[in-house]
Design an enzyme around this catalytic site. Sequence first.
Site, PDB file in Angstrom:
ATOM      1  N   HIS A  72       0.853  -1.199   0.000  1.00 31.08           N
ATOM      2  CA  HIS A  72       0.000   0.000   0.000  1.00 31.08           C
ATOM      3  C   HIS A  72       0.883   1.241   0.000  1.00 31.08           C
ATOM      4  CE1 HIS A  72      -4.293  -1.342   1.052  1.00 31.08           C
ATOM      5  NE2 HIS A  72      -3.661  -2.326   0.448  1.00 31.08           N
ATOM      6  N   LYS A 297       0.540   0.107  14.850  1.00 30.33           N
ATOM      7  CA  LYS A 297       1.925  -0.008  15.319  1.00 30.33           C
ATOM      8  C   LYS A 297       2.210  -1.216  16.227  1.00 30.33           C
ATOM      9  CE  LYS A 297       3.834   3.406  13.283  1.00 30.33           C
ATOM     10  NZ  LYS A 297       3.569   2.851  11.961  1.00 30.33           N
ATOM     11  N   TYR A 385       3.715   6.697   9.824  1.00 34.56           N
ATOM     12  CA  TYR A 385       2.846   5.578   9.450  1.00 34.56           C
ATOM     13  C   TYR A 385       3.653   4.450   8.813  1.00 34.56           C
ATOM     14  CZ  TYR A 385      -1.397   3.126   8.056  1.00 34.56           C
ATOM     15  OH  TYR A 385      -2.390   2.184   7.935  1.00 34.56           O
TER      16      TYR A 385
HETATM   17  P1  RFL Z   1       0.117 -11.480  21.769  1.00 33.83           P
HETATM   18  O1  RFL Z   1      -0.286 -11.564  20.358  1.00 33.83           O
HETATM   19  O2  RFL Z   1      -0.883 -11.058  22.778  1.00 33.83           O
HETATM   20  O3  RFL Z   1       0.684 -12.925  22.168  1.00 33.83           O
HETATM   21  C1  RFL Z   1       0.997 -13.273  23.503  1.00 33.83           C
HETATM   22  C2  RFL Z   1       0.876 -14.780  23.663  1.00 33.83           C
HETATM   23  O4  RFL Z   1       1.234 -15.149  25.004  1.00 33.83           O
HETATM   24  C3  RFL Z   1       0.310 -16.116  25.476  1.00 33.83           C
HETATM   25  N1  RFL Z   1       0.272 -16.063  26.959  1.00 33.83           N
HETATM   26  C4  RFL Z   1       0.853 -16.982  27.750  1.00 33.83           C
HETATM   27  N2  RFL Z   1       1.557 -18.083  27.478  1.00 33.83           N
HETATM   28  C5  RFL Z   1       2.012 -18.815  28.520  1.00 33.83           C
HETATM   29  N3  RFL Z   1       1.781 -18.491  29.834  1.00 33.83           N
HETATM   30  C6  RFL Z   1       1.084 -17.377  30.146  1.00 33.83           C
HETATM   31  N4  RFL Z   1       0.867 -17.050  31.420  1.00 33.83           N
HETATM   32  C7  RFL Z   1       0.595 -16.561  29.080  1.00 33.83           C
HETATM   33  N5  RFL Z   1      -0.131 -15.422  29.026  1.00 33.83           N
HETATM   34  C8  RFL Z   1      -0.311 -15.125  27.740  1.00 33.83           C
HETATM   35  C9  RFL Z   1      -1.010 -15.701  24.837  1.00 33.83           C
HETATM   36  O5  RFL Z   1      -1.929 -16.793  24.796  1.00 33.83           O
HETATM   37  C10 RFL Z   1      -0.553 -15.258  23.446  1.00 33.83           C
HETATM   38  O6  RFL Z   1      -0.565 -16.322  22.524  1.00 33.83           O
HETATM   39  O7  RFL Z   1       1.389 -10.518  21.965  1.00 33.83           O
HETATM   40  P2  RFL Z   1       2.629 -10.246  20.982  1.00 33.83           P
HETATM   41  O8  RFL Z   1       3.191 -11.550  20.469  1.00 33.83           O
HETATM   42  O9  RFL Z   1       3.516  -9.327  21.709  1.00 33.83           O
HETATM   43  O10 RFL Z   1       2.031  -9.530  19.697  1.00 33.83           O
HETATM   44  C11 RFL Z   1       1.470  -8.246  19.782  1.00 33.83           C
HETATM   45  C12 RFL Z   1       0.366  -8.074  18.732  1.00 33.83           C
HETATM   46  O11 RFL Z   1      -0.541  -9.151  18.859  1.00 33.83           O
HETATM   47  C13 RFL Z   1      -0.387  -6.748  18.893  1.00 33.83           C
HETATM   48  O12 RFL Z   1       0.501  -5.693  19.217  1.00 33.83           O
HETATM   49  C14 RFL Z   1      -1.146  -6.337  17.613  1.00 33.83           C
HETATM   50  O13 RFL Z   1      -2.152  -7.247  17.318  1.00 33.83           O
HETATM   51  C15 RFL Z   1      -1.759  -4.941  17.764  1.00 33.83           C
HETATM   52  N6  RFL Z   1      -2.591  -4.546  16.609  1.00 33.83           N
HETATM   53  C16 RFL Z   1      -2.020  -4.057  15.449  1.00 33.83           C
HETATM   54  N7  RFL Z   1      -0.678  -3.983  15.322  1.00 33.83           N
HETATM   55  C17 RFL Z   1      -0.103  -3.572  14.154  1.00 33.83           C
HETATM   56  O14 RFL Z   1       1.144  -3.506  14.077  1.00 33.83           O
HETATM   57  N8  RFL Z   1      -0.866  -3.232  13.039  1.00 33.83           N
HETATM   58  C18 RFL Z   1      -2.221  -3.290  13.084  1.00 33.83           C
HETATM   59  O15 RFL Z   1      -2.851  -3.041  12.054  1.00 33.83           O
HETATM   60  C19 RFL Z   1      -2.861  -3.678  14.320  1.00 33.83           C
HETATM   61  N9  RFL Z   1      -4.190  -3.767  14.416  1.00 33.83           N
HETATM   62  C20 RFL Z   1      -3.995  -4.634  16.704  1.00 33.83           C
HETATM   63  C21 RFL Z   1      -4.777  -4.223  15.565  1.00 33.83           C
HETATM   64  C22 RFL Z   1      -4.622  -5.121  17.848  1.00 33.83           C
HETATM   65  C23 RFL Z   1      -5.994  -5.183  17.902  1.00 33.83           C
HETATM   66  N10 RFL Z   1      -6.573  -5.692  19.101  1.00 33.83           N
HETATM   67  C24 RFL Z   1      -7.575  -6.661  19.144  1.00 33.83           C
HETATM   68  C25 RFL Z   1      -5.964  -5.381  20.387  1.00 33.83           C
HETATM   69  C26 RFL Z   1      -6.139  -4.286  15.613  1.00 33.83           C
HETATM   70  C27 RFL Z   1      -6.771  -4.734  16.788  1.00 33.83           C
HETATM   71  C28 RFL Z   1      -8.274  -4.729  16.802  1.00 33.83           C
HETATM   72  C1  PHB Z   2      -6.461  -3.977  10.405  1.00 36.11           C
HETATM   73  O1  PHB Z   2      -6.821  -4.782  11.280  1.00 36.11           O
HETATM   74  O2  PHB Z   2      -6.529  -4.260   9.196  1.00 36.11           O
HETATM   75  C2  PHB Z   2      -5.972  -2.642  10.814  1.00 36.11           C
HETATM   76  C3  PHB Z   2      -6.062  -2.255  12.136  1.00 36.11           C
HETATM   77  C4  PHB Z   2      -5.603  -0.990  12.501  1.00 36.11           C
HETATM   78  C5  PHB Z   2      -5.075  -0.153  11.542  1.00 36.11           C
HETATM   79  C6  PHB Z   2      -4.979  -0.546  10.221  1.00 36.11           C
HETATM   80  C7  PHB Z   2      -5.436  -1.795   9.848  1.00 36.11           C
HETATM   81  O3  PHB Z   2      -4.657   1.100  11.881  1.00 36.11           O
END
Ligand code: RFL
Ligand code: PHB
Length: 391
Positions: A72, A297, A385
């Site tokens: 993108h 991020k 971004y």
């Molecule tokens: P995770 O993915 O939470 O994984 C942690 C893992 O640890 C396990 N765990 C345990 N295991 C053993 N013993 C325990 N006591 C434990 N406690 C927990 C869990 O089961 C899990 O499997 O953390 P990690 O690996 O640091 O990854 C971080 C990312 O998942 C997170 O930052 C992103 O998803 C955030 N995020 C986005 N980030 C981006 O860079 N670009 C995006 O477009 C973006 N969109 C988003 C997002 C997060 C969202 N939500 C739901 C918070 C959109 C959304 C809606």
């Molecule tokens: C996505 O889940 O596709 C997503 C989430 C947050 C953003 C951009 C994309 O800022």
Amino acid sequence: MRTQVVIVGAGPSGLLLGQLLYKAGIDNIILERQTGEYVLGRIRAGVLEQVAVDLLDRAGVGSRMHEEGLPHHGIELLFKGERHRIDLTGLSGGKSVLVYGQTEVTRDLMEVRAAEGLTTIYEASNVSLHDFDSERPRVRYTKNGQEHEIECDFIAGCDGFHGVSRASVPASAIHNYEKVYPFGWLGLLSDTPPVSDELIYANTPRGFALCSMRSLTRSRYYLQVPLTDKVESWSDEAFWNELRLRLDAEARERLVTGPSLEKSIAPLRSFVAEPMRFGRLFLAGDAAHIVPPTGAKGLNLAASDVGYLSESITEYYDEKSQAGIDTYSQRCLSRIWKAERFSWWFTSLMHRFPAEGEFGQKIQEAELEYLVKSVAASTSLAENYVGLPMK
Ligand code: RFL
Ligand code: PHB
């Protein structure tokens, strides 16, 4: 049992760290509380910065990402009923982002780990961390009712915001910075073509909306909702109707709706724990920090943390140097706070904050108009971004 590095958590940060360490010849075991299917079922991030793409390439898991990921070069900002394109590539000296879902990144990392025969222990309960202030840390866990202990040189806490690692640090040794926002994001995933070629971030009188995608046939949409809303009370039809009301006329016309594959509400939070190293325990990813998703991020910061961490640990074994380990926390935090600032700013600009009143609303409108007209302001948005450099 003994290994060099115990990694707690098999989300993207734990899995990527495991693969980067393995590539450097460093043994590691991952302990994960959930099943692999459960981890893959969490629909989260969608946008990868070049820094994250480079690290995934270095880990040897880039081939499907390059085949299926969508480059993108711009995003659109919608306000007062009109869309304005931010030319990310033109304004950032040629950089772009890749739309490739966190689920796919995780799947690629899980597959390569299984193919290399590396140990991931799923459904490990009661994980506890011991003696990380000494040279002989240990990690205990329960699996199928049996207790186990692993001796190691280092522990990597990659277990997300609610994990055990940060909670194991004495309260006097850690400082938390936090801001909670007065709303959440309701997300919906559907097998429908995206409404537009580029992501649309919308600031509307009814609240924020985001049109994103996973592929040319799969869309991801989000709506700003009150924290009191329950996902069960949002039917698919109600979601689509509300989204339509937050789009411009052309997008409204083009929107293709369909049944949801997944729907969930996520609260928005900014959070940083300092420092990120405690003796031989390192925190990485969501275990150490949370950003509101507006800036895309979270996953990218998780990737850069484990990029720094894998380099530091490799340097320790290969060059018998502690220098990387000693500066891990400081190097991560310098990048993290800049992403925190950007995510807070973009969230503040794009959402409705009724408590800020009419004055706050007018300031937001003035800033949006300035942002899309001023090359200086839109360059700053583009630069952040696409992601700041790691060094
Ligand atoms: P995770 O993915 O939470 O994984 C942690 C893992 O640890 C396990 N765990 C345990 N295991 C053993 N013993 C325990 N006591 C434990 N406690 C927990 C869990 O089961 C899990 O499997 O953390 P990690 O690996 O640091 O990854 C971080 C990312 O998942 C997170 O930052 C992103 O998803 C955030 N995020 C986005 N980030 C981006 O860079 N670009 C995006 O477009 C973006 N969109 C988003 C997002 C997060 C969202 N939500 C739901 C918070 C959109 C959304 C809606
Ligand atoms: C996505 O889940 O596709 C997503 C989430 C947050 C953003 C951009 C994309 O800022």
